[in-house]
Design a protein around this motif. Structure first.
Motif: not given
Length: 213
Positions: A1-21
């Motif tokens: 699993v990947v923490s939402t507080q990690s750099t990777e986790g934050r980057e994945m969230l930003e990417s998901a936001k940009l894609n409307g997901m």
């Protein structure tokens, strides 16, 4: 699993936001932990009610959920949809979760994807394809925590899905368990964790999609 507080986790969230997901912005305002060891499903229903149909600043409690089903079943001679003593003893199955949500939101549906392709389609459809009436929806996931990589806690668990990053193949589980945190779970591990049979029902776990009235 990947923490939402990690750099990777934050980057994945930003990417998901940009894609409307990502629905995290709205869900974070109504997120809460489960209040007891077996009430993950009840906490997830309370989150669902507040996310889809919030009428005040005060969040719905687990007791509010139990009270709703005590009142709605009081005049029914059949078995209660959500029996508090059963839930407090052993939690709830996917089918029980779906029936409870359908009592409040009739458009509720159960999904048990069998392949990665089916799971990917289901998640993309949820985040990217609006309801024909423009109604918001929320996905609740019933899965095995250990198989999802969250450690040797309870076997079965229920929590909302907050975002999906199709580029990396990770799903943001808004975990309500009191001892773990929301995290990104790989599509492969989540599929395995939802295909695990629930010993109480004898059926695979899976997803419930709840659409507002």
């Amino acid at each position: 699993v990947v923490s939402t507080q990690s750099t990777e986790g934050r980057e994945m969230l930003e990417s998901a936001k940009l894609n409307g997901m990502s629905h995290l912005a709205g869900l974070s305002r109504v997120y809460r932990r489960q209040a007891a060891m077996t009430t993950c499903g009840v906490a997830s229903i309370a989150i669902t009610v507040d996310y889809l149909d919030r009428k005040s600043e005060e969040l719905s409690s687990e007791e509010d959920v139990f009270k709703y089903f005590r009142v709605t079943s009081s005049g029914d001679s059949g078995p209660a949809i959500l029996e508090e003593d059963v839930v407090r003893k052993s939690g709830m199955t996917l089918d029980t979760l779906a029936r409870a949500c359908a009592q409040m939101y009739p458009s509720t549906t159960i999904h048990r994807p069998e392949t990665l392709g089916e799971l990917n389609w289901f998640l993309e459809d949820h985040f990217l394809t609006p309801d024909e009436c423009g109604r918001p929806s929320l996905v609740l996931c019933n899965y095995n925590m250990a198989l999802a990589g969250q450690g040797s806690w309870w076997g079965g668990h229920i929590s909302p899905i907050a975002a999906y990053n199709s580029r990396t193949g990770h799903v943001l589980v808004l975990d309500v368990w009191m001892f773990t945190e929301p995290c990104w779970v790989s599509l492969e591990m989540l599929l395995t964790a939802t295909q695990h049979n629930d010993p109480d029902s004898g059926l695979p776990r899976g997803f419930v999609r709840v659409t507002s009235n």
